[in-house]
Design a protein around this motif. Structure first.
Motif, PDB file in Angstrom:
ATOM      1  N   LEU A   6       0.824  -1.207   0.000  1.00 22.05           N
ATOM      2  CA  LEU A   6       0.000   0.000   0.000  1.00 22.05           C
ATOM      3  C   LEU A   6       0.854   1.250   0.000  1.00 22.05           C
ATOM      4  O   LEU A   6       0.622   2.195  -0.753  1.00 22.05           O
ATOM      5  CB  LEU A   6      -0.911  -0.010   1.233  1.00 22.05           C
ATOM      6  N   LEU A   7       1.862   1.257   0.846  1.00 26.80           N
ATOM      7  CA  LEU A   7       2.672   2.464   0.976  1.00 26.80           C
ATOM      8  C   LEU A   7       3.569   2.688  -0.231  1.00 26.80           C
ATOM      9  O   LEU A   7       3.972   3.815  -0.505  1.00 26.80           O
ATOM     10  CB  LEU A   7       3.532   2.361   2.248  1.00 26.80           C
ATOM     11  N   SER A 316      -4.795   4.503   3.175  1.00 25.57           N
ATOM     12  CA  SER A 316      -3.549   3.724   3.222  1.00 25.57           C
ATOM     13  C   SER A 316      -3.037   3.611   4.649  1.00 25.57           C
ATOM     14  O   SER A 316      -2.609   2.546   5.095  1.00 25.57           O
ATOM     15  CB  SER A 316      -2.490   4.384   2.331  1.00 25.57           C
TER      16      SER A 316
END
Length: 535
Positions: A6-7, A316
């Motif tokens: 996600l990051l 996120s």
């Protein structure tokens, strides 16, 4: 891994997993050897014991000798400029101790220590001041971060090459202080992204020429590029020069340089031009309506984009925290984290460990995760072998945690990792052998208790505190042990303490001071009452 996926959408650099390490022994094998405990060995120990004070008190550089004829020992000590006398002395002392332990009979050896500052210790049976002989510029020791850069690689290499090129030029330039460590030294940085810098350090011994320094540093940079150009940091060391770069500051070398400031997240608002008021014509009214609708559309688009980005960041962050809590009851140290390097570690064959321990026959002790045995390697070095008995997923995580963490750490009050071995379900960790075993062994042995006078107790307390202080303040990254007890404090032949057992240790971010632990770790009777009540 979901958290990182996600990051990575918002990151410039993607850290990819993998283990790679190229290393070489700093005990030079192409010269003659000395007899342990002989005159040369005594002179070696004597001059190395005087190096910390001599180097710290003489502008960070000292070169001298002791002894006569074939027993004469030449030695050098050097710290980076502007190191405090305390940091310089401690660094030189630690490096000298490593050489005495590792290089049991070699007449030539050197070592660049990384903490608490950067320093060099070198000794030889021949004079080497101002020398840049062939063997001194050949590859000797190269260590790299295990993480790799997987995006914007072309731009990264352009910035990296420009940084290293100008750092070599500045470091190799001669200064007016040839006998000072400030000669042939440079730290510099470059902006990689809005929020990330690249940091580089280069240093040569001040007694060599500018051309020799330039040649040595150029070789180091080229060798690093040829083997590890996609990695996120590392260093190359030789007896006369040192090169290191990272994505974070290190060795207290960047405190006195101006770091890049973070640019504003959004540009300042544009001011509307002031227009004199006049009665609009019909044509002007039509144009004004058209322009107004265009302005409204642009504002709407900008608002949607900004709101979308903010929502994406919030989602996120929420999902990252959720996955972190669900999937990891504690934060394990993985092999692809920035700053984790495989330093001085070696994977042994399981058969070698079996032979060294005589099939695990001499047991020194045991703990919750396994037994510890005494062994002796083919070169005569005594070792302590930890054989993990548990086969659970948690034990696998703790094994990886301990191997990676201890391989990274360098401090005289932390136990030193010599290597590891894995064969099927068998997991082995090899440490330096400490003859006085653990503190609890002495505390609870009626015959050994009498050996602990208050002077020795104070020494053990101070050494343990220094080791923990290093983990909390000076280590990159910050580490919390989480199982400090008498059984995990080992004692060498001189009763110097060394903190051991990092299986349940937890890594902190550079600016992190608080963390939430879902599960209790360590030995219950040594935990706080609040944690015990929750177990």
């Amino acid at each position: 891994m979901k958290q990182r996926s996600l990051l990575s959408i918002l990151c410039f650099i993607l850290l990819a997993s993998g283990v790679a390490s190229v290393s070489a022994q700093t005990c030079i094998e192409n010269r003659k050897y000395f007899t342990p405990n002989g005159t040369y060995d005594s002179n070696r120990r004597l001059i190395l014991s005087s190096l910390p004070n001599n180097t710290a008190s003489r502008d960070g550089f000292y070169y001298g000798s002791i002894g006569e004829e074939q027993d004469r020992v030449y030695a050098l000590g050097m710290c980076i400029p502007k190191s405090t006398p305390s940091d310089c002395s401690n660094c030189i002392k630690g490096a000298a101790g490593w050489l005495i332990q590792d290089c049991v009979n070699q007449t030539d050896a050197y070592y660049w220590a990384l903490d608490p500052t950067l320093c060099l210790v070198r000794y030889s049976n021949i004079s080497f001041s101002g020398s840049a002989a062939f063997w001194e510029i050949e590859p000797q020791y190269l260590v790299l971060n295990t993480a790799t850069i997987a995006s914007n690689l072309t731009e990264f290499k352009t910035i990296w090459e420009d940084l290293t090129s100008r750092t070599i030029t500045a470091a190799s330039a001669a200064r007016s202080t040839p006998s000072s460590s400030d000669n042939h030294y440079r730290v510099d940085f470059a902006n990689l992204t809005k929020f990330q810098n690249i940091y580089a350090l280069m240093q040569c011994t001040p007694d060599i020429s500018s051309d020799e320094c330039n040649n040595c540093l150029q070789r180091g940079v080229l060798e690093y590029q040829s083997c590890c150009g996609n990695n996120t940091g590392g260093y190359v060391m030789r007896p006369i020069c040192f090169f290191r770069w990272q994505l974070f500051t290190f060795s207290k070398a960047f405190h006195n340089i101006t770091l890049a400031t973070t640019p504003p997240l959004s540009p300042p608002p544009l001011q509307r031009p002031v227009v004199a008021s006049q009665p609009p014509s019909a044509d002007n009214r039509d144009k004004k309506r058209d322009n107004s609708s265009g302005k409204i559309s642009m504002k709407t688009i900008l608002a949607i984009v900004v709101v979308g980005i903010v929502i994406l960041i919030i989602i996120s962050g929420i999902l990252a925290r959720r996955f972190a809590r669900k999937e990891k009851p504690y934060q394990e140290v993985e092999l692809n984290q920035t700053g984790i390097t495989s330093v001085r570690s070696l994977q042994y064959k399981f058969k070698t460990i079996e032979t060294a321990t005589n099939n695990f026959s001499e047991r020194l002790g045991h703990g919750g995760s396994g037994h510890v045995f005494k062994g002796r390697l083919p070169d005569g070095k005594e070792i302590a072998v930890k054989r993990l008995s548990e086969k659970t997923e948690q034990s696998k995580k703790e094994f990886k945690n301990e191997v990676v963490l201890v391989a990274k750490l360098q401090h005289r009050n932390l136990v030193r990792l010599l290597g590891f071995s894995v064969k099927g379900e068998e997991k082995i960790i090899v440490y330096e052998y400490l003859p006085n075993r653990s503190l609890d062994y002495i505390l609870f042995d009626p015959t050994k208790q009498g050996e602990l006078d208050w002077k020795k107790r104070y020494k053990i307390i101070g050494g343990t505190a220094r080791g923990i202080l290093y983990l909390h303040q000076d280590s990159q990254p910050t580490i919390i042990h989480r199982d400090l007890k008498a059984g995990n404090i080992l004692l060498d032949a001189h009763m110097n303490p060394k903190v051991a057992d990092f299986g349940t240790a937890r890594i902190f971010g550079m600016d992190q001071s608080v963390a939430i632990t879902a599960n209790a770790a360590g030995t219950p009777i040594y935990g706080t009452r609040r944690i015990l009540d929750e177990i």
